[in-house]
Design a protein around this motif. Structure first.
Motif, PDB file in Angstrom:
ATOM      1  N   PHE A  16       0.846  -1.194   0.000  1.00 59.04           N
ATOM      2  CA  PHE A  16       0.000   0.000   0.000  1.00 59.04           C
ATOM      3  C   PHE A  16       0.883   1.246   0.000  1.00 59.04           C
ATOM      4  N   PHE A  17       0.820   2.025  -1.096  1.00 58.02           N
ATOM      5  CA  PHE A  17       1.485   3.322  -1.173  1.00 58.02           C
ATOM      6  C   PHE A  17       0.439   4.406  -0.905  1.00 58.02           C
ATOM      7  N   GLY A  18       0.855   5.489  -0.271  1.00 57.89           N
ATOM      8  CA  GLY A  18      -0.071   6.592  -0.080  1.00 57.89           C
ATOM      9  C   GLY A  18       0.525   7.677   0.784  1.00 57.89           C
ATOM     10  N   LEU A  19       0.238   8.917   0.446  1.00 53.63           N
ATOM     11  CA  LEU A  19       0.684  10.047   1.251  1.00 53.63           C
ATOM     12  C   LEU A  19      -0.222  10.193   2.472  1.00 53.63           C
ATOM     13  N   SER A  20       0.138  11.093   3.365  1.00 49.26           N
ATOM     14  CA  SER A  20      -0.609  11.296   4.597  1.00 49.26           C
ATOM     15  C   SER A  20      -2.071  11.623   4.290  1.00 49.26           C
ATOM     16  N   GLY A  21      -2.982  10.957   5.003  1.00 42.14           N
ATOM     17  CA  GLY A  21      -4.398  11.233   4.851  1.00 42.14           C
ATOM     18  C   GLY A  21      -5.113  10.406   3.812  1.00 42.14           C
ATOM     19  N   THR A  22      -4.394   9.481   3.167  1.00 45.89           N
ATOM     20  CA  THR A  22      -5.019   8.675   2.112  1.00 45.89           C
ATOM     21  C   THR A  22      -5.570   7.351   2.627  1.00 45.89           C
TER      22      THR A  22
END
Length: 533
Positions: free
Chosen positions: A236-242
């Motif tokens: 799982f990739f994702g920036l803060s809040g995703t």
């Protein structure tokens, strides 16, 4: 002086130029580090038994004060930019001499530890700190060698952290008194003027992002990873809040790691031996695994307690919104130990699209995956920052721009090679809005997002027809178990179809404009995945 029977810390420090210290504490047990912190009035115990500290002026990383020595080794390989700021070897050497001399007559804490759970890629690290609680952070976050492994261990890299030491910008080549400087030639990280422990963690991550692709063909990733009981692995990739932490913390799956991993030809593996989780607004209901991990041995940073008590008020933001907790990985009940998993079957790129344009789930081709990986898109909503009155785009290359010494295209091409060689499915998940942008539409239900992720993991979406999503060309499944069919195509959820088309074209153009800075290095395959207006 606390001396280990395995290694001589006096000799270890002398070898790196630190001598005549008042006391040396080597491989100190966590309980002792907590006691030392309390005795020096540098922290306090909370009701759940965790140690709480305040990191002072800096409650987060300072990207503008992060430097890499520019020398014969790095001049042509590092992607010099606002995150990778060059420093001369002379300035680094001057800082090194000053910071090692700073420890004369002071107490010092030393810890030998390891990065990379796969033994084939392990890197020995020696962390030297000015406070006992920073040494506890190193214990929590890195892999912990036993006495037998210590006997043969060679610490290839050294991290020296001295919050009380400040650089002189006029002579030391820094922007201000605080700094984090890396020399690949000397294999040393110097951190001064800041007590924020995340600089230690991300310094090592930056190092691995440089050496693993070039030396071993390993793709370093800023992501979480888990697996099911049969060893089927997901990333799982994702920036803060995703929603990266929420979606990867699945009670039906085992956690490999929550933040940093490598992808070799045979495995994926955690870089770390612990977790460094945000805990703002944390509750047992929302994040039970993290909540239960905050206990004896865990290190809380910059949290506040309810007045007159030592019970943590996780909603309190009076110090910072970036409240953190570090703890060993085995504090998570269903953690995979050692934290090594199989080649992933599924990869999820998570985005919180506040424009209400992107589908809640779509399947990407390898070319689209590389393009989206380089883009690293999410959006901030109106009201989160002063002066922001509408959703704003955020692009962070490879979902971790501040920690990437090489050009983003190099990481994307390595990702593309692995996707093709190992037949991995890549999904784009929008955890943001539908039916309109933020303020008009509604947030996609977490229940539906979980159902879509579950369907992808179980293979149920492999037998479903897909249609092309305009502008971006993604494949949208026509059906998904547990999800209303009309939700899958975001255009269907908008009352004003022309408004949707206009908003989609605008977002597509933002992608195109952002990608221009990578166009010269990207190959035709990656460029072919650009949105079309």
């Amino acid at each position: 002086m606390q001396v280990s029977s395995v290694r001589n810390p006096v000799a270890l420090l002398s070898a790196i130029g630190i001598e005549q210290t008042a006391a040396i504490y080597y491989q100190t047990a966590p309980a002792v580090l907590v006691s030392q912190t309390l005795a020096r009035k540098q922290g306090a115990l909370t009701a759940n038994g965790a140690l709480s500290v305040n990191t002072g002026k800096f409650t987060g990383r300072s990207p503008k004060d992060k430097f890499i020595v520019k020398d014969a080794l790095t001049a042509a390989t590092v992607n010099w930019n606002d995150f990778n700021i060059p420093m001369s070897a002379d300035h680094f050497d001057r800082l090194y001499t000053k910071i090692t001399a700073y420890f004369k007559g002071k107490e010092i804490w030393v810890r030998d530890c390891v990065a990379c759970a796969d033994p084939a890629y392990r890197v020995g690290i020696q962390v030297v700190t000015e406070t006992p609680w920073a040494n506890l952070f190193a214990y929590n976050m890195f892999l912990r060698p036993g006495d037998e492994e210590l006997e043969d261990m060679h610490a290839e890299w050294t991290v020296i952290q001295a919050p009380g030491f400040f650089a002189d910008p006029a002579t030391d080549g820094t922007r201000q008194g605080n700094f984090a400087a890396i020399s690949f030639e000397r294999k040393t990280v110097l951190i001064g003027g800041t007590a924020y422990t995340g600089e230690i963690k991300k310094g090592i991550f930056t190092i691995l992002n440089y050496i693993l692709p070039q030396m071993h063909g390993v793709l370093p990733m800023h992501c979480s990873a888990n697996q099911d009981e049969h060893g089927d692995t997901a990333i799982f990739f994702g920036l803060s809040g995703t929603g990266k932490t929420t979606l990867s913390a699945d009670p039906a799956r085992k956690l490999i790691g929550d933040d940093e991993h490598g992808w070799s030809s045979h495995h994926i593996f955690n870089f770390e031996g612990g977790c460094y989780a945000k805990c703002i607004d944390l509750s047992e209901e929302k994040e039970p695994q993290i909540y239960k991990a905050i206990r004896e041995g865990a290190l809380l940073e910059n949290v506040s307690c309810f007045e007159g008590t030592n019970k943590v008020d996780f909603a309190n933001k009076c110090i910072t919104e970036n409240t953190r907790v570090s703890y060993p990985l085995d504090y998570i009940d269903n953690a995979v130990i050692p934290s090594v998993g199989n080649i992933p079957s599924n990869i999820f790129f998570l985005t919180c699209d506040a424009f209400g344009v992107l589908p809640p789930i779509s399947r990407l081709t390898p070319a689209q995956a590389m393009y989206q990986f380089i883009s690293g898109y999410t959006a901030r909503v109106a009201g989160t920052e002063t002066g922001v009155t509408e959703p704003t785009t955020t692009f962070s290359t490879c979902f971790g721009a501040p920690f990437l010494p090489l050009h983003p295209v190099q990481y994307a091409q390595l990702l593309g090679q692995k996707l093709k060689q190992q037949d991995v499915a890549v999904w784009l998940i929008n955890t943001g809005w539908t039916g309109g942008p933020y303020g008009t539409g509604q947030r996609i239900s977490l229940k539906y997002t979980r159902a879509m992720v579950t369907a992808a993991l179980s293979g149920q979406l492999d037998r479903i027809a897909y249609k092309d999503f305009p502008f971006f060309g993604f494949g949208i499944p026509e059906h998904c178990p547990g999800v209303p069919a009309e939700l899958l195509d975001p255009r269907n959820t908008w009352a004003d179809k022309e408004a949707f088309d206009k908003q989609a074209a605008d977002l597509a153009d933002r992608f195109i404009q952002n990608f221009k800075k990578y166009g010269a290095q990207a190959d035709p395959e990656i460029l072919s995945a650009s949105p079309k207006i």
